[in-house]
Design a protein around this motif. Structure first.
Motif, short mmCIF file in Angstrom:
data_model
loop_
_atom_site.label_atom_id
_atom_site.label_comp_id
_atom_site.label_asym_id
_atom_site.label_seq_id
_atom_site.Cartn_x
_atom_site.Cartn_y
_atom_site.Cartn_z
N ALA A 1 0.82 -1.21 0.00
CA ALA A 1 0.00 0.00 0.00
C ALA A 1 0.85 1.26 0.00
N GLU A 2 2.13 1.14 0.40
CA GLU A 2 3.01 2.29 0.48
C GLU A 2 3.76 2.55 -0.82
N LEU A 3 3.72 1.59 -1.76
CA LEU A 3 4.56 1.68 -2.96
C LEU A 3 3.75 2.09 -4.17
N ASP A 4 4.43 2.75 -5.11
CA ASP A 4 3.77 3.05 -6.37
C ASP A 4 3.68 1.76 -7.20
N THR A 5 2.94 1.82 -8.28
CA THR A 5 2.65 0.62 -9.06
C THR A 5 3.92 -0.06 -9.55
N GLU A 6 4.89 0.73 -10.02
CA GLU A 6 6.11 0.15 -10.56
C GLU A 6 6.90 -0.61 -9.49
N ARG A 7 7.11 0.01 -8.34
CA ARG A 7 7.87 -0.65 -7.29
C ARG A 7 7.11 -1.83 -6.70
N ARG A 8 5.79 -1.72 -6.65
CA ARG A 8 4.98 -2.84 -6.16
C ARG A 8 5.17 -4.06 -7.06
N THR A 9 5.11 -3.84 -8.37
CA THR A 9 5.27 -4.94 -9.32
C THR A 9 6.68 -5.53 -9.26
N GLN A 10 7.69 -4.67 -9.16
CA GLN A 10 9.07 -5.14 -9.11
C GLN A 10 9.33 -5.97 -7.86
N LEU A 11 8.88 -5.47 -6.71
CA LEU A 11 9.11 -6.20 -5.46
C LEU A 11 8.42 -7.55 -5.49
N ALA A 12 7.16 -7.58 -5.95
CA ALA A 12 6.42 -8.85 -6.00
C ALA A 12 7.13 -9.86 -6.88
N ALA A 13 7.63 -9.43 -8.03
CA ALA A 13 8.31 -10.34 -8.94
C ALA A 13 9.60 -10.88 -8.33
N LEU A 14 10.30 -10.04 -7.57
CA LEU A 14 11.58 -10.44 -6.99
C LEU A 14 11.44 -11.46 -5.87
N VAL A 15 10.30 -11.44 -5.16
CA VAL A 15 10.15 -12.33 -4.00
C VAL A 15 9.24 -13.52 -4.27
N ALA A 16 8.64 -13.56 -5.43
CA ALA A 16 7.62 -14.58 -5.70
C ALA A 16 8.15 -16.00 -5.60
N ASP A 17 9.45 -16.22 -5.83
CA ASP A 17 9.98 -17.58 -5.83
C ASP A 17 10.52 -18.00 -4.47
N ALA A 18 10.34 -17.18 -3.44
CA ALA A 18 10.80 -17.55 -2.10
C ALA A 18 10.03 -18.78 -1.60
N GLU A 19 10.65 -19.54 -0.73
CA GLU A 19 10.00 -20.76 -0.25
C GLU A 19 8.71 -20.46 0.49
N GLN A 20 8.70 -19.40 1.30
CA GLN A 20 7.48 -19.00 2.00
C GLN A 20 7.41 -17.48 2.06
N VAL A 21 6.26 -16.95 1.62
CA VAL A 21 6.01 -15.51 1.65
C VAL A 21 4.70 -15.28 2.40
N LEU A 22 4.74 -14.44 3.42
CA LEU A 22 3.55 -14.08 4.19
C LEU A 22 3.25 -12.61 3.93
N VAL A 23 2.04 -12.33 3.48
CA VAL A 23 1.65 -10.98 3.08
C VAL A 23 0.48 -10.52 3.94
#
Length: 401
Positions: free
Chosen positions: A346-368
């Protein structure tokens, strides 16, 4: 590594909570104040025995309750262990593994490792030096859990030495009772120099190891940035000797710190506070920026401090880079930490939100955690829980708390 089950008793807003978890992405969605962050905070607490939200344990215990319990089943390399911490207000906390009580609660530290992204991360860039020192020390403990004891010793020595400085300072005003404190100060100076040098050496080596990870992470989240744009420098409270930043010589640091304590003693006695040591240090963050008005920095490749010069977007990119770098450093030993993204989208603009999500998506466990479903990027689609009215309900299922 991942958490397969979380159970809470009198932790924050929960009298009881039982939540099944698994690898991949799990999102907790609910309005502010419903308790979604309390769930991920509990897992993070097990990792470091401290909260990313408050500085003491008292707010973690439900009002009026005699104690709080956090229990999690942690799966690593196909084996499951049940970790538990019992928070006791006014008394020592207790730690357990598979129901067996540990000699020291800090023996739990590092058995489950987490990296937390939260709105408070901006203070790493814009906040006080204490925020950056805590960032370094939290990461140190996760990389080497034995340093939890060094940090505890350092805090204990600082408190004792501060008391002596206040008492001994009265000697100049004719207090005979202060003479003993003044003669004891030399002993505590030696203790601070020894333990402080250990902490200094570990921090300096960590900054050296972390810097390339930060550069790579910043290039990944900031538009048009390169790996060389972001920099980290450790700023000590005194002139450091000539040391190897990869493997700092503790003996040299200890002597330099002791010499500075002797030199600054008159000032410390006047003010009654410890003016020298790791508790006064800072982590300087810098970027290859333009000067105010758009002019390039005077020297090619030169950097300016992020604090005071970077834009809001650049500051957020650097904060994200610090967390991503921490994650990459921890996983470099072959064990993925648990990623916690606490209301950060909620704190990030669309570009940074998309970039961060893509970078962490392959982690073994992600809690959002998120206030509304739309705040969770599509690439992080996974299991979703709704948190409302003290209940945690899996979407399409029954309440689990």
């Amino acid at each position: 590594m991942h958490v397969s089950h979380l159970a809470l008793h009198n932790f924050r807003s929960y009298t009881l909570a039982d939540v099944e978890l698994g690898p991949g992405v799990t999102a907790f969605v609910g309005r502010n104040g419903q308790g979604k962050t309390n769930l991920v905070e509990a897992i993070d607490y097990l990792s470091r025995l401290s909260s990313h939200r408050v500085s003491s344990d008292a707010p973690l215990i439900k009002a009026g309750a005699p104690q709080a319990i956090v229990r999690a089943a942690v799966v690593k390399d196909g084996r499951t262990a049940v970790l538990e911490v019992e928070l006791n207000p006014g008394k020592s906390n207790k730690g357990r593994i598979n129901k067996s009580t540990l000699p020291r609660v800090r023996d739990l530290v590092g058995l489950v490792r987490t990296v937390v992204f939260s709105p408070e991360d901006l203070t790493l860039v814009k906040g006080d030096p204490g925020d950056r020192r805590r960032f370094l020390d939290d990461l140190l403990v996760l990389t080497s859990p034995r340093l939890s004891g060094i940090l505890s010793d350092h805090d204990r020595i600082l408190k004792q030495r501060a008391t002596l400085l206040k008492t001994a300072g009265n000697a100049r005003r004719g207090s005979s009772s202060a003479e003993g404190a003044l003669s004891t100060l030399d002993v505590w100076d030696s203790h601070l120099a020894r333990v402080g040098a250990e902490l200094l050496a570990e921090r300096i080596a960590l900054v050296t190891e972390l810097t390339p990870y930060v550069g790579a992470a910043y290039a990944a989240v900031a538009r048009g940035a390169s790996r060389d744009d972001a920099g980290l420098d450790y700023k000590a409270s005194f002139q450091l000797p000539d040391i190897d930043a990869v493997a700092p010589e503790r003996g040299l640091l200890e002597q330099a710190l002791l010499d500075e304590l002797v030199r600054r003693r008159p000032d410390e006695l006047d003010r009654g506070v410890c003016l020298v040591g790791p508790h006064r240090d800072d982590l300087v963050l810098s970027l290859g920026l333009t000067e105010p008005g758009g002019e390039q920095t005077a020297v090619e490749g030169a950097r300016l401090p992020v604090k005071g010069y970077a834009s809001h977007g650049e500051s957020w990119s650097f904060a994200l880079a610090l967390r991503l770098a921490s994650y990459d450093l921890l996983r470099s030993d072959g064990d993925d930490p648990i990623l916690i993204l606490d209301d950060v989208f909620a704190e990030l603009d669309t570009e940074r939100r998309t970039q961060l999500a893509a970078l962490v998506a392959d982690a073994e466990q992600v809690l959002v955690t998120a206030a509304v479903p739309a705040d969770v990027p599509e690439v992080l689609a996974g299991v979703r829980y709704t948190v409302a009215g003290g209940e945690v309900s899996r979407d399409g299922g029954d309440p689990t708390a």
